[in-house]
Enzyme design. Structure first.
Site, PDB file in Angstrom:
ATOM      1  N   ARG A  14       0.804  -1.218   0.000  1.00 55.09           N
ATOM      2  CA  ARG A  14       0.000   0.000   0.000  1.00 55.09           C
ATOM      3  C   ARG A  14       0.841   1.274   0.000  1.00 55.09           C
ATOM      4  O   ARG A  14       0.430   2.302   0.502  1.00 55.09           O
ATOM      5  CB  ARG A  14      -0.976   0.012   1.183  1.00 55.09           C
ATOM      6  CG  ARG A  14      -2.021  -1.060   1.136  1.00 55.09           C
ATOM      7  CD  ARG A  14      -2.989  -0.755   0.001  1.00 55.09           C
ATOM      8  NE  ARG A  14      -3.895  -1.871  -0.233  1.00 55.09           N
ATOM      9  CZ  ARG A  14      -3.833  -2.664  -1.293  1.00 55.09           C
ATOM     10  NH1 ARG A  14      -2.912  -2.486  -2.211  1.00 55.09           N
ATOM     11  NH2 ARG A  14      -4.691  -3.621  -1.464  1.00 55.09           N
ATOM     12  N   SER A  15       1.992   1.195  -0.620  1.00 58.68           N
ATOM     13  CA  SER A  15       2.882   2.360  -0.696  1.00 58.68           C
ATOM     14  C   SER A  15       2.500   3.299  -1.832  1.00 58.68           C
ATOM     15  O   SER A  15       2.943   4.436  -1.866  1.00 58.68           O
ATOM     16  CB  SER A  15       4.331   1.906  -0.884  1.00 58.68           C
ATOM     17  OG  SER A  15       4.468   1.201  -2.109  1.00 58.68           O
ATOM     18  N   THR A  47       0.150 -11.104 -12.207  1.00 56.53           N
ATOM     19  CA  THR A  47       0.709 -12.387 -11.780  1.00 56.53           C
ATOM     20  C   THR A  47      -0.063 -13.036 -10.639  1.00 56.53           C
ATOM     21  O   THR A  47       0.273 -14.141 -10.223  1.00 56.53           O
ATOM     22  CB  THR A  47       2.178 -12.212 -11.345  1.00 56.53           C
ATOM     23  OG1 THR A  47       2.219 -11.339 -10.212  1.00 56.53           O
ATOM     24  CG2 THR A  47       3.026 -11.673 -12.471  1.00 56.53           C
ATOM     25  N   HIS A  65      -8.999  -4.034  -9.004  1.00 60.76           N
ATOM     26  CA  HIS A  65      -7.873  -3.577  -9.831  1.00 60.76           C
ATOM     27  C   HIS A  65      -8.271  -3.507 -11.299  1.00 60.76           C
ATOM     28  O   HIS A  65      -7.914  -2.567 -12.001  1.00 60.76           O
ATOM     29  CB  HIS A  65      -6.659  -4.484  -9.646  1.00 60.76           C
ATOM     30  CG  HIS A  65      -5.902  -4.240  -8.393  1.00 60.76           C
ATOM     31  ND1 HIS A  65      -5.036  -3.184  -8.246  1.00 60.76           N
ATOM     32  CD2 HIS A  65      -5.877  -4.916  -7.224  1.00 60.76           C
ATOM     33  CE1 HIS A  65      -4.512  -3.217  -7.033  1.00 60.76           C
ATOM     34  NE2 HIS A  65      -5.005  -4.259  -6.391  1.00 60.76           N
ATOM     35  N   ARG A  66      -9.008  -4.510 -11.767  1.00 58.57           N
ATOM     36  CA  ARG A  66      -9.461  -4.505 -13.164  1.00 58.57           C
ATOM     37  C   ARG A  66     -10.354  -3.298 -13.449  1.00 58.57           C
ATOM     38  O   ARG A  66     -10.196  -2.627 -14.468  1.00 58.57           O
ATOM     39  CB  ARG A  66     -10.227  -5.786 -13.479  1.00 58.57           C
ATOM     40  CG  ARG A  66      -9.358  -6.993 -13.646  1.00 58.57           C
ATOM     41  CD  ARG A  66     -10.193  -8.210 -13.982  1.00 58.57           C
ATOM     42  NE  ARG A  66      -9.371  -9.398 -14.021  1.00 58.57           N
ATOM     43  CZ  ARG A  66      -9.782 -10.598 -13.638  1.00 58.57           C
ATOM     44  NH1 ARG A  66     -11.013 -10.768 -13.209  1.00 58.57           N
ATOM     45  NH2 ARG A  66      -8.979 -11.623 -13.710  1.00 58.57           N
ATOM     46  N   ARG A 112      -8.304  -0.110 -13.682  1.00 51.97           N
ATOM     47  CA  ARG A 112      -7.574  -0.012 -14.950  1.00 51.97           C
ATOM     48  C   ARG A 112      -8.518   0.367 -16.082  1.00 51.97           C
ATOM     49  O   ARG A 112      -8.195   1.209 -16.907  1.00 51.97           O
ATOM     50  CB  ARG A 112      -6.862  -1.328 -15.272  1.00 51.97           C
ATOM     51  CG  ARG A 112      -5.595  -1.539 -14.515  1.00 51.97           C
ATOM     52  CD  ARG A 112      -4.756  -2.654 -15.102  1.00 51.97           C
ATOM     53  NE  ARG A 112      -5.437  -3.917 -15.225  1.00 51.97           N
ATOM     54  CZ  ARG A 112      -5.533  -4.836 -14.269  1.00 51.97           C
ATOM     55  NH1 ARG A 112      -5.012  -4.604 -13.088  1.00 51.97           N
ATOM     56  NH2 ARG A 112      -6.151  -5.981 -14.494  1.00 51.97           N
ATOM     57  N   ASP A 133       2.794  -6.562 -12.832  1.00 52.76           N
ATOM     58  CA  ASP A 133       2.430  -6.307 -11.434  1.00 52.76           C
ATOM     59  C   ASP A 133       1.895  -7.604 -10.841  1.00 52.76           C
ATOM     60  O   ASP A 133       0.820  -8.038 -11.216  1.00 52.76           O
ATOM     61  CB  ASP A 133       1.382  -5.194 -11.366  1.00 52.76           C
ATOM     62  CG  ASP A 133       1.226  -4.621  -9.974  1.00 52.76           C
ATOM     63  OD1 ASP A 133       1.913  -5.090  -9.046  1.00 52.76           O
ATOM     64  OD2 ASP A 133       0.417  -3.697  -9.819  1.00 52.76           O
TER      65      ASP A 133
END
Length: 194
Positions: A17-18, A40, A55-56, A59, A95
């Site tokens: 979470r950086s 991955t 995440h999808r 994007r 990623d």
């Protein structure tokens, strides 16, 4: 972030979470008009399924033309394929490398030569990165800054991840450390013992 972005592979690292993945995606958008996103992660449970789905969605709503490929194990081969295809048409973003390393290690867990088999996979990855044509951004985690893992497999993973990150940093043109959402390019600031 200051310009210029150098040619060659770029490594982006940081803790959980950086902000490293967000930075890598923004950086990729500066390098090309579209590209290939290599994920991955493997879905092991419902929480991971939800995380991947989020995440999808992010994007897809970014406005950047991503083609997403999922490859949990055969990353070097896929990078070689993408290199030929993407060299003049887009960026490739991976990623993340530490998830890939975990997948490789768990595939051979319990074998006497698990460390050497996983190291051989890293060797193949480094060669694929070195031979990649076109913009390439790699995301990895810094896992060695915390406590020493309690179990042998955790210690082996931490050691393999640290060595993988060092090897990839040595062949990448730029290495960014992201902390609290702030990216710092490390190679230009590196102290040289020469």
């Amino acid at each position: 972030m200051t310009d210029p972005i150098e040619q060659g592979p770029i490594l982006v690292t940081g803790g959980a979470r950086s902000g490293k993945s967000s930075f890598a995606e923004q950086l990729s958008a500066r390098l090309a008009d579209g590209g290939t996103y290599i994920a991955t992660a493997q879905i092991w449970d419902e929480e991971m399924r939800e995380r991947i789905g989020l995440h999808r969605q992010q994007r897809e709503s970014s406005g950047f033309a991503w083609t997403t490929l999922e490859e949990p194990l055969e990353l070097p081969a896929l990078l070689r394929t993408c290199s030929a295809k993407e060299a003049h048409s887009g960026v490739v973003l991976v990623d993340c490398l530490t998830l890939w390393l975990s997948n490789c290690l768990l595939r051979v867990e319990g074998q006497e030569d698990a460390a050497s088999l996983t190291s051989a996979a890293v060797d193949e990855l480094v060669r694929a990165v070195q031979g990649h044509e076109g913009p390439l951004v790699l995301v990895t985690n810094e896992v060695g800054s915390g406590i020493v893992p309690e179990y042998p497999l955790g210690r082996l993973y931490r050691d393999l991840a640290g060595r993988m990150n060092q090897r990839l940093a040595s062949v990448c043109g730029q290495v960014f450390l992201v902390t609290a959402g702030i990216p710092v390019e490390l190679k230009s600031r590196a102290f040289r013992l020469e």
